[in-house]
Design a protein around this motif. Sequence first.
Motif, PDB file in Angstrom:
ATOM      1  N   UNK A 125      29.720 -15.055 -31.336  1.00 29.09           N
ATOM      2  CA  UNK A 125      28.765 -14.810 -30.253  1.00 29.09           C
ATOM      3  C   UNK A 125      27.547 -15.717 -30.343  1.00 29.09           C
ATOM      4  N   UNK A 126      26.964 -16.002 -29.169  1.00 28.10           N
ATOM      5  CA  UNK A 126      25.628 -16.585 -29.140  1.00 28.10           C
ATOM      6  C   UNK A 126      24.669 -15.564 -29.762  1.00 28.10           C
ATOM      7  N   UNK A 127      23.782 -15.973 -30.658  1.00 26.30           N
ATOM      8  CA  UNK A 127      22.954 -14.996 -31.373  1.00 26.30           C
ATOM      9  C   UNK A 127      21.981 -14.233 -30.488  1.00 26.30           C
ATOM     10  N   UNK A 128      21.597 -14.806 -29.337  1.00 26.19           N
ATOM     11  CA  UNK A 128      20.662 -14.114 -28.447  1.00 26.19           C
ATOM     12  C   UNK A 128      21.369 -13.420 -27.294  1.00 26.19           C
ATOM     13  N   UNK A 129      22.185 -14.151 -26.564  1.00 29.38           N
ATOM     14  CA  UNK A 129      22.825 -13.597 -25.374  1.00 29.38           C
ATOM     15  C   UNK A 129      24.042 -12.748 -25.710  1.00 29.38           C
ATOM     16  N   UNK A 130      24.577 -12.896 -26.919  1.00 29.48           N
ATOM     17  CA  UNK A 130      25.766 -12.159 -27.365  1.00 29.48           C
ATOM     18  C   UNK A 130      26.972 -12.431 -26.469  1.00 29.48           C
ATOM     19  N   UNK A 131      27.073 -13.661 -25.989  1.00 32.38           N
ATOM     20  CA  UNK A 131      28.214 -14.081 -25.187  1.00 32.38           C
ATOM     21  C   UNK A 131      29.234 -14.731 -26.098  1.00 32.38           C
TER      22      UNK A 131
ATOM     23  N   UNK B 237      29.662 -11.817 -20.292  1.00 30.58           N
ATOM     24  CA  UNK B 237      30.746 -12.738 -20.610  1.00 30.58           C
ATOM     25  C   UNK B 237      30.654 -14.049 -19.845  1.00 30.58           C
ATOM     26  N   UNK B 238      29.706 -14.178 -18.931  1.00 27.18           N
ATOM     27  CA  UNK B 238      29.671 -15.405 -18.121  1.00 27.18           C
ATOM     28  C   UNK B 238      28.298 -16.067 -18.115  1.00 27.18           C
ATOM     29  N   UNK B 239      27.262 -15.381 -17.637  1.00 21.96           N
ATOM     30  CA  UNK B 239      25.964 -16.039 -17.503  1.00 21.96           C
ATOM     31  C   UNK B 239      24.830 -15.325 -18.239  1.00 21.96           C
ATOM     32  N   UNK B 240      25.163 -14.554 -19.260  1.00 23.70           N
ATOM     33  CA  UNK B 240      24.097 -13.959 -20.071  1.00 23.70           C
ATOM     34  C   UNK B 240      23.200 -15.041 -20.663  1.00 23.70           C
ATOM     35  N   UNK B 241      23.799 -16.168 -21.004  1.00 26.11           N
ATOM     36  CA  UNK B 241      23.020 -17.288 -21.556  1.00 26.11           C
ATOM     37  C   UNK B 241      22.011 -17.809 -20.537  1.00 26.11           C
ATOM     38  N   UNK B 242      22.393 -17.798 -19.276  1.00 23.07           N
ATOM     39  CA  UNK B 242      21.483 -18.228 -18.216  1.00 23.07           C
ATOM     40  C   UNK B 242      20.303 -17.287 -18.094  1.00 23.07           C
ATOM     41  N   UNK B 243      20.596 -15.985 -18.051  1.00 18.21           N
ATOM     42  CA  UNK B 243      19.527 -14.999 -17.894  1.00 18.21           C
ATOM     43  C   UNK B 243      18.515 -15.128 -19.015  1.00 18.21           C
ATOM     44  N   UNK B 244      19.000 -15.281 -20.244  1.00 21.35           N
ATOM     45  CA  UNK B 244      18.093 -15.399 -21.396  1.00 21.35           C
ATOM     46  C   UNK B 244      17.385 -16.755 -21.393  1.00 21.35           C
ATOM     47  N   UNK B 245      18.156 -17.838 -21.251  1.00 29.45           N
ATOM     48  CA  UNK B 245      17.586 -19.177 -21.389  1.00 29.45           C
ATOM     49  C   UNK B 245      16.579 -19.522 -20.305  1.00 29.45           C
TER      50      UNK B 245
END
Length: 679
Positions: A660-666, A135-143
């Motif tokens: 949701x973001x299609x990759x990070x699912x945030x 819910x917070x930094x999944x986008x960071x981990x993926x990106x």
Amino acid sequence: MSTDFVLTVCPYCGCGCQVYVQVMDGRATGVVPCRTDEISEGRPCIKGRNAVDFVDHPDRLKSPLLKRDGKFQPISWDEALGIVAERLGKTKRKHGPDSIGVLASAKCTNEENFLLMKFARAVIGTNNVDHCARLCHASTVVGLAKAFGSGAMTNSVPEVEGSDCILIIGSNTIEQHPLIGSRVLRAKEKGARLVVADPRRTPIAEFADVYLQHRPGTDVCLLNGIMNLILSWDLADRDFIAERTEGFDELEKKVKEYPPEKVCEIAGIDQAALEEAARLYGQAERGSILYGMGITQHTTGVENVLCIADLAMLTGNIGRESTGVNPLRGQNNVQGACDMGALPNVYSGYQLVTDGTARAKFEEAWGVELPQQPGLMATEMTDAAIDGSLKAMYIVGENPALSDADINHLKKALRSLDFLVVQDIFLSEAAQLAHVVLPACSFAEKEGTFTATDRRVQRVRKAIEPIGESKPDWIILSELAARIGGAGFDYPSPREIMQEISALTPSYAGVTYERLDEGAILPWPCTSEEHNGTRFLHKDSFTRGKGRFFPIDYREPAELPDRKYPFVLTTGRLMFQYHTGTMTRRTPALERELPTGFVEINPEDAKRLSISQGQWVTVESRRGKIRIQALVTERMLPGVVFIPFHFAECPANELTSRHLDPEAKIPEFKVCAVKINKG
């Protein structure tokens, strides 16, 4: 009267400040600053100064609870663990291991998160394990993993002070990471230039040389516009690009499509300000980017992060001291929970569950066959519970009933489960929906480690005995695993758990309690006991070899305002509260400063709607509505409103969208459409 002072780590944000817990006659009575702490330097923030006030609050869970006829009744540990083991075991046998989901916790220690992911995988037999980073930094981990090979803050907190230009985008730094904010202000005093980009005029914007108040959800457009100008002015670091990166030609072609006129029209910003921001960062010798959830909590969260990585590589501001891409993690151990593999696709150290070699290593260590495919992410578990494929959940130290997007949908999911067990220190909104509640210990009652936002691993030390019959999470997990038939959970202490972590996790191989207790500062990767840790990443090469540019096109948010819902709602956090308020709302000094929520609205909008300061209004989205007081302020752009999400009586996440973001699912917490009415 006996008095002691125990050095440990603050349980709040990701800064990771060390403090002393003052203990008098066995009670945690206060916090004493640690002058030798390199982050706070003896000056913790207001949350840190009040970090133990919730520890012995009357609301603490002191015994296990079982819900009978809709009401909780205290039961013994033997009965509670027996019920949980029997229900989870029965669910596994009847519906298979993937019918069970586990939520780990950014508030638990590294050792406890490691055991949670081991419990899910080795005892239950599922990769359905996740935590609030989704819910917070999944986008960071993926990106950042895609661009650099490593999804974490590249530089250390003290280095911020040495930057000569700092770009802060989507981060309320002074309020949410005060001790990092103070480093920014020190850098300013030394002559650094500060660029702030945020749809809400947060306190850090008052110190900016350039402030860009762009429309919510236009970050990709804004960043592409900055890169367009840097390229057109020949400020790119061509040597770095040639030697250290790949994919530049495609990026250059893409950002040419974002001239300043187009960017300013889409983002709603002044062209002169955009040009000055690009000039300041483009000319910097040591440019540092700080960002928060204003970047990550979007349907374009991964793309936002990739654009930031592109900008840093374009200017060569990566792999050197006081530069880098620095995501500021919101909770005390959200970095560590990710590191420990409390994610559905990786073991500890980000070793992929689909990698046969990594999986074989863990299978040999744990003596079991492990599942081969990634499990459900937290946001996917919600839908699986509603469609009936997920039958049971074990939630530890998380409160999704207030923190998830569209909480009415989330509560429906939890109520749909055949069995829900929640392990926490208070009866949170999520715990109230459980069948069994297990009382855990606070940070002051256990041993372990936390990993700060800049990858520093630090010791958490037990100051007092557990409150009531509560137990540390690692002990509960070990006892529960044994009851279900899991082997290898008979640890004498967290020290032995860390030894297992170090043996299985290359980036933590040199982390030992002995070194930490001697005062060593060990940011991972720390690859051996002779290694002193890594202050900044990607010095000579990226983790993935060469850094990769990703050309990104601007996409609009999933839900835009229309005639029925004419406002954009964005959500966030404030200084005096923390997450869902389970700790801060039981801390008198903090609750006194900010006792309830509000909706910030621009004066033009307030005047048009005849809304006065402090007036009660109803804010409604397609998913729900709340009643809340208005705060009329020029911090917000016309047409944009802000609500903090800490408060159960006016929950912002009753309004937010599940897109949701299609990759990070945030989920897209930062943009949804709402309407506002008086009363």
